[in-house]
Scaffold this motif. Sequence first.
Motif, PDB file in Angstrom:
ATOM      1  N   LYS A  39     -16.755  87.428  46.660  1.00  0.00           N
ATOM      2  CA  LYS A  39     -17.997  86.766  46.228  1.00  0.00           C
ATOM      3  C   LYS A  39     -17.689  85.442  45.524  1.00  0.00           C
ATOM      4  O   LYS A  39     -18.376  84.445  45.730  1.00  0.00           O
ATOM      5  CB  LYS A  39     -18.780  87.677  45.262  1.00  0.00           C
ATOM      6  CG  LYS A  39     -19.449  88.859  45.953  1.00  0.00           C
ATOM      7  CD  LYS A  39     -20.273  89.636  44.931  1.00  0.00           C
ATOM      8  CE  LYS A  39     -20.425  91.092  45.358  1.00  0.00           C
ATOM      9  NZ  LYS A  39     -20.781  91.972  44.242  1.00  0.00           N
ATOM     10  N   ASN A  74     -16.727  82.803  48.059  1.00  0.00           N
ATOM     11  CA  ASN A  74     -17.967  82.306  48.699  1.00  0.00           C
ATOM     12  C   ASN A  74     -18.667  81.307  47.794  1.00  0.00           C
ATOM     13  O   ASN A  74     -19.123  80.250  48.222  1.00  0.00           O
ATOM     14  CB  ASN A  74     -18.937  83.457  48.964  1.00  0.00           C
ATOM     15  CG  ASN A  74     -18.616  84.260  50.222  1.00  0.00           C
ATOM     16  OD1 ASN A  74     -19.215  85.299  50.469  1.00  0.00           O
ATOM     17  ND2 ASN A  74     -17.691  83.807  51.028  1.00  0.00           N
ATOM     18  N   THR A 110     -18.891  89.149  53.040  1.00  0.00           N
ATOM     19  CA  THR A 110     -18.868  87.681  52.948  1.00  0.00           C
ATOM     20  C   THR A 110     -20.138  87.040  53.512  1.00  0.00           C
ATOM     21  O   THR A 110     -20.700  87.511  54.499  1.00  0.00           O
ATOM     22  CB  THR A 110     -17.627  87.077  53.655  1.00  0.00           C
ATOM     23  OG1 THR A 110     -17.658  85.649  53.513  1.00  0.00           O
ATOM     24  CG2 THR A 110     -17.607  87.412  55.149  1.00  0.00           C
ATOM     25  N   GLU A 111     -20.563  85.957  52.863  1.00  0.00           N
ATOM     26  CA  GLU A 111     -21.715  85.203  53.361  1.00  0.00           C
ATOM     27  C   GLU A 111     -21.262  84.029  54.213  1.00  0.00           C
ATOM     28  O   GLU A 111     -22.082  83.357  54.826  1.00  0.00           O
ATOM     29  CB  GLU A 111     -22.537  84.687  52.176  1.00  0.00           C
ATOM     30  CG  GLU A 111     -23.303  85.793  51.476  1.00  0.00           C
ATOM     31  CD  GLU A 111     -24.083  85.251  50.298  1.00  0.00           C
ATOM     32  OE1 GLU A 111     -24.691  84.171  50.418  1.00  0.00           O
ATOM     33  OE2 GLU A 111     -24.055  85.920  49.250  1.00  0.00           O
ATOM     34  N   ASN A 130     -19.164  86.725  62.991  1.00  0.00           N
ATOM     35  CA  ASN A 130     -19.170  86.154  61.640  1.00  0.00           C
ATOM     36  C   ASN A 130     -19.063  84.613  61.690  1.00  0.00           C
ATOM     37  O   ASN A 130     -19.291  83.938  60.679  1.00  0.00           O
ATOM     38  CB  ASN A 130     -18.000  86.801  60.858  1.00  0.00           C
ATOM     39  CG  ASN A 130     -17.446  85.969  59.723  1.00  0.00           C
ATOM     40  OD1 ASN A 130     -16.589  85.104  59.929  1.00  0.00           O
ATOM     41  ND2 ASN A 130     -17.942  86.196  58.529  1.00  0.00           N
ATOM     42  N   VAL A 163     -22.175  77.179  52.427  1.00  0.00           N
ATOM     43  CA  VAL A 163     -22.545  78.430  51.760  1.00  0.00           C
ATOM     44  C   VAL A 163     -22.403  78.273  50.232  1.00  0.00           C
ATOM     45  O   VAL A 163     -23.231  78.754  49.466  1.00  0.00           O
ATOM     46  CB  VAL A 163     -21.684  79.616  52.286  1.00  0.00           C
ATOM     47  CG1 VAL A 163     -21.834  80.842  51.394  1.00  0.00           C
ATOM     48  CG2 VAL A 163     -22.060  79.947  53.715  1.00  0.00           C
TER      49      VAL A 163
END
Length: 409
Positions: free
Chosen positions: A208, A211, A234-235, A266, A406
Amino acid sequence: MNKLISFLSIALFTFFGCEKEISKENQLIMHTAELHEKIITIDTHVDTPLRLYRSGFNLGEMHDSHQGGGKLDFPRMVQGNLDAAFFAVFVGQGERTPEANEKIKKRAFAIIDSINVQLELNKDDAEFAGNVLQLKNIVSNGKRAILFGMENGYPVGSDLSLVKTFYDKGILYITLCHTKNNDICDSSDDPDGAEHNGLSEFGKEVVKEMNRLGMMIDISHVSDKSFYDVIELTEAPVIASHSCTRALRDHPRNMTDEMIKTLAKNGGVIQIAFYSDYIKKTKPNPQRDSARQALRDKYNNFKDLSDEEHAAASNEWIEIDRIYQKDLATVSELVDHIDHVANLVGIDHVGLGSDFDGGGELEDCYDVTAIGNVTHELVKRGYSDKEIEKIWGGNLMRVFTNVEQVAVK
Ligand SMILES: [Zn+2]
C-alpha cells in the motif's frame, strides 16, 4: 553489437563498394542497427553496483568482461546502445533481528552512495533519472539514464517509514524479497518453504505504501502465493524485473502461464532475464561447482577481505570460469520466452531485464555491448518496429507512468 557493427560494415561495403544488391540478411542487419539506435532501450535489472564496492572500479572506464571487468560500464552501454538501466541495490537475506536490520539498512545506504559517487564522477556520460520524463530527457541529451531499484526488501526491515526513506533516496522499485523469506513475504526459493503463506501483514502495508508513493512493486523472486497476494492488493500495475516463463523452463523463479495472464490483466510487465538457468535447463558442471566452492572456503566466503586478497580471489574466480566453461543459453532461446509471453497475452506485457553482473550472460550476448543481437533476433522473427520499441522499454515506461498516476490520485 560488435558483431552487428561488423556485419553492417560488410553490408555497406557490399552496397557502395560492389554496387551489388544487398542480400536480405544484410538488409535485416542494417534495419536492426538503425532501429536499435533509434529506440529507447531500457534494462530493468543489472547488479553492477556490486562491483562498485571494489575500490578503483570506475563506471566511466571501459572494462573487459572476459578479464573480470563485469558486464557493464558507461562506455560499453554506449557501444551496445543501452540507453537506461536500473541499478539494483542488492543485499542478500540475513538475520531479521533489530541489530541485523540496522546494519543492512546502512549497507543499502552505502551502496546508493557508491552509485551516486560514480554518477558525480561521470556526469558527462550518465545521470540519475527519477521518473519517465527525466529518463527521456537524459536519453535525448545523449547520456545514459541510471535508475535505482532495490533487490530485496530486507533493508526496510519491519519499519514501514523506511519505504519512503528509500524512495526519497531514489529507489523506484523494490523487489520484495530475494532467495529467502523476509518480513515482507515468502520467497520462491527458500529451502524452508513458506513462512507467511504469501505476503505478511507487514508486507500488505508495504504494498500500500509503495502504491501511495509511486514505487513499482517487483515480484521477481517472490513465491507464487506472494505474487497472487500482491496482485489482489495493489492498485497499480507491477513488474517482474528479471524473470522468465515456467512453460519453457520449469523453475520456481519463473512465472507460470496463469501468473502471466494475471499479470497482464493487472497491466504489468514481465522483463525476460538473460539468466541461462532460467531460460533453459543448463548442463550440470560439478567440476566448476566444486572449484568455486573450494575458492569460497579458501577466502572465507569472500567476507572481510583486504584489497589484495580480493584481487587474488577474483583472479582465481576468472581462471575457474575460463577452465570450466558454463553451459550458456543463446539469444534465440531468450527470444523464445518473449515469443511465449507475446503469444499468451500480447506484446504489451513483455520486456527485458538482463541481470548482468548478477549472473545474466548468454553465449551470444555475454555483456551489454552485444544486446543488439536481441534486437536482431526480434527483427528476424518478424516483430514490427513498434513492437520492438515496446519490448525494449515502451511497456516499462507505460507501467512506470501508471504507477506514478496511481500515486497522484
Ligand atoms: Zn535476482
